[in-house]
Motif scaffolding. Structure first.
Motif, PDB file in Angstrom:
ATOM      1  N   LEU B  45       0.837  -1.204   0.000  1.00  0.00           N
ATOM      2  CA  LEU B  45       0.000   0.000   0.000  1.00  0.00           C
ATOM      3  C   LEU B  45       0.872   1.254   0.000  1.00  0.00           C
ATOM      4  O   LEU B  45       0.618   2.210  -0.735  1.00  0.00           O
ATOM      5  CB  LEU B  45      -0.923  -0.018   1.218  1.00  0.00           C
ATOM      6  CG  LEU B  45      -1.715   1.265   1.496  1.00  0.00           C
ATOM      7  CD1 LEU B  45      -2.660   1.581   0.350  1.00  0.00           C
ATOM      8  CD2 LEU B  45      -2.479   1.151   2.813  1.00  0.00           C
ATOM      9  N   ASP B  48       2.439   1.871  -3.362  1.00  0.00           N
ATOM     10  CA  ASP B  48       1.458   2.476  -4.279  1.00  0.00           C
ATOM     11  C   ASP B  48       1.241   3.947  -3.934  1.00  0.00           C
ATOM     12  O   ASP B  48       1.134   4.804  -4.826  1.00  0.00           O
ATOM     13  CB  ASP B  48       0.124   1.730  -4.206  1.00  0.00           C
ATOM     14  CG  ASP B  48       0.163   0.392  -4.937  1.00  0.00           C
ATOM     15  OD1 ASP B  48      -0.666  -0.483  -4.616  1.00  0.00           O
ATOM     16  OD2 ASP B  48       1.020   0.243  -5.832  1.00  0.00           O
ATOM     17  N   ALA B  49       1.165   4.233  -2.638  1.00  0.00           N
ATOM     18  CA  ALA B  49       0.939   5.613  -2.208  1.00  0.00           C
ATOM     19  C   ALA B  49       2.097   6.509  -2.642  1.00  0.00           C
ATOM     20  O   ALA B  49       1.897   7.641  -3.086  1.00  0.00           O
ATOM     21  CB  ALA B  49       0.758   5.676  -0.691  1.00  0.00           C
ATOM     22  N   ARG B  51       3.946   6.088  -5.193  1.00  0.00           N
ATOM     23  CA  ARG B  51       3.838   6.276  -6.634  1.00  0.00           C
ATOM     24  C   ARG B  51       2.820   7.373  -6.951  1.00  0.00           C
ATOM     25  O   ARG B  51       3.055   8.232  -7.796  1.00  0.00           O
ATOM     26  CB  ARG B  51       3.431   4.942  -7.274  1.00  0.00           C
ATOM     27  CG  ARG B  51       3.209   4.995  -8.769  1.00  0.00           C
ATOM     28  CD  ARG B  51       2.970   3.584  -9.324  1.00  0.00           C
ATOM     29  NE  ARG B  51       1.866   2.890  -8.648  1.00  0.00           N
ATOM     30  CZ  ARG B  51       0.589   3.033  -8.963  1.00  0.00           C
ATOM     31  NH1 ARG B  51       0.241   3.867  -9.931  1.00  0.00           N
ATOM     32  NH2 ARG B  51      -0.351   2.357  -8.309  1.00  0.00           N
TER      33      ARG B  51
END
Lengths: 184, 184
Positions: B45, B48-49, B51
């Motif tokens: 997570l 992804d954050a 990114r």
């Protein structure tokens, strides 16, 4: 906990500052190049969408004008984040009536997303962006500085004007809120 | 999405994302991740954050650097030009006004007597700030009573003030109270 390389008191930044003070304008260009993108990311994470380059430029203008007050206790980037954060607060105060922001006693969520939103094409990324957009302003600041820039809680506390312990709490509260949003 | 109870490891996950952990910490976290689904999901997570948070417009460093001025920051100084000119203009207005009034009305015998009996009650307009040397402009309490040579001396003092180092007022006549909205 280690610090991100760009945020450790950096010998290269100190060298460039010294060169600029000695009259080398190219040193300013290099310093801007080293930190401008990070400032743009931070501005975006705060919900700023319009005139980000102008905001970043204003940050550097302010920083170079008051370079004498930079003691080097923190990294140059951390100091730049602090300056930019103040500029964002000032900008929002003056634009609050014009911008489409819902403000509920210090809990401000950015509800306006523009061109940058289309860049994140995958659904996970879009959901994450929505989740982070639902955070309070302070949670979003702490979360973006911790996750986006890899700053320590001590550095984050200095930037947002809090304590190290409070920064840790804000981060974990933000992370919990993001997870809950994604689980819905 | 549930949270792992190991707060220490969870605090290090953002640093894992940024690859800023020390060797021993990295091994410790990696070993924990091999057996913890919650932390593995949280790490994913956070990646992804990061990114999503990295999405920002690119900055033109040369254009930004071009806006940086070498002009030193102007410090707040109430007696810097044009403040000094404003003070001089105010005093001149008082002098002219006093002269005009006295020419029209003429000093009464009582006033003359009072001026002699009261003596000269010098009202210090300026007091030098510590370290700036001593430079004061004084005049008697009743402007209309000033003789020509006294007026000339007053004006000469005003001329000298233009070349004086910066002063900070200690006692300022209400008429001459200045509030230039100095930067803080």
């Amino acid at each position: 906990m280690s610090e991100a390389p760009e945020t450790r008191p950096d010998g290269r930044d100190a060298e460039l500052i010294a060169r600029w003070r000695a009259g080398d304008d190219r040193a300013a260009t290099e310093l801007v190049g080293r930190h401008a993108d990070a400032l743009a990311r931070f501005a975006s994470s705060l919900g700023e969408r319009a005139e980000i380059e102008e905001l970043v430029q204003d940050t550097f203008v302010r920083a170079f004008a008051s370079l004498d007050s930079f003691r080097g206790d923190s990294s140059l980037r951390t100091w730049l984040f602090t300056i930019q954060r103040r500029l964002v607060v000032d900008r929002r105060r003056s634009e609050k009536r014009r911008r489409n922001i819902v403000s509920i006693e210090g809990h401000e969520s950015a509800t306006e997303y523009t061109a940058l939103d289309g860049v994140i094409a995958d659904e996970t990324g879009q959901r994450l962006q929505e989740a982070m957009g639902s955070l309070s302003r302070l949670q979003r600041e702490v979360f973006s500085l911790r996750v986006g820039e890899g700053l320590s809680y001590r550095e984050i506390a200095g930037i947002v004007g809090s304590t190290e312990g409070a920064a840790r709490v804000h981060y974990h509260n933000a992370l919990r809120a993001v997870k809950e949003y994604l689980d819905d | 999405m549930t949270d792992c109870p190991n707060a220490g490891i969870r605090d290090l996950l953002p640093d894992m994302v940024h690859s800023t952990l020390s060797g021993s910490d990295r091994e410790r976290v990696a070993e924990h991740l091999s057996g913890c689904a919650d932390c593995t999901a949280e790490l994913a997570l956070l990646e992804d954050a990061r990114r999503v948070l990295a999405v920002a417009p690119s900055m033109n460093a040369a254009r930004i650097a071009g806006a940086i001025s070498r002009r030193p920051a102007v410090r707040s100084n109430r007696f810097a030009v044009p403040g000094t000119w404003r003070i001089a203009a105010g005093i001149a207005a008082i002098v002219v006004g006093g002269l005009t009034w006295s020419m029209l009305s003429g000093p009464s015998t009582d006033e003359l007597q009072a001026g002699v009996e009261d003596g000269v009650r010098a009202q210090t307009i300026f007091a030098a700030a510590p370290g700036n040397g001593s430079h004061a402009v004084s005049f008697a309490g009743r402007l209309g009573m000033l003789a020509t040579d006294q007026l000339e001396a007053l004006l000469a003092e005003m001329d000298d003030m233009d070349d004086s180092p910066a002063l900070e007022p200690r006692t300022v006549l209400p008429l001459l109270a200045l509030d230039e909205g100095a930067e803080r």
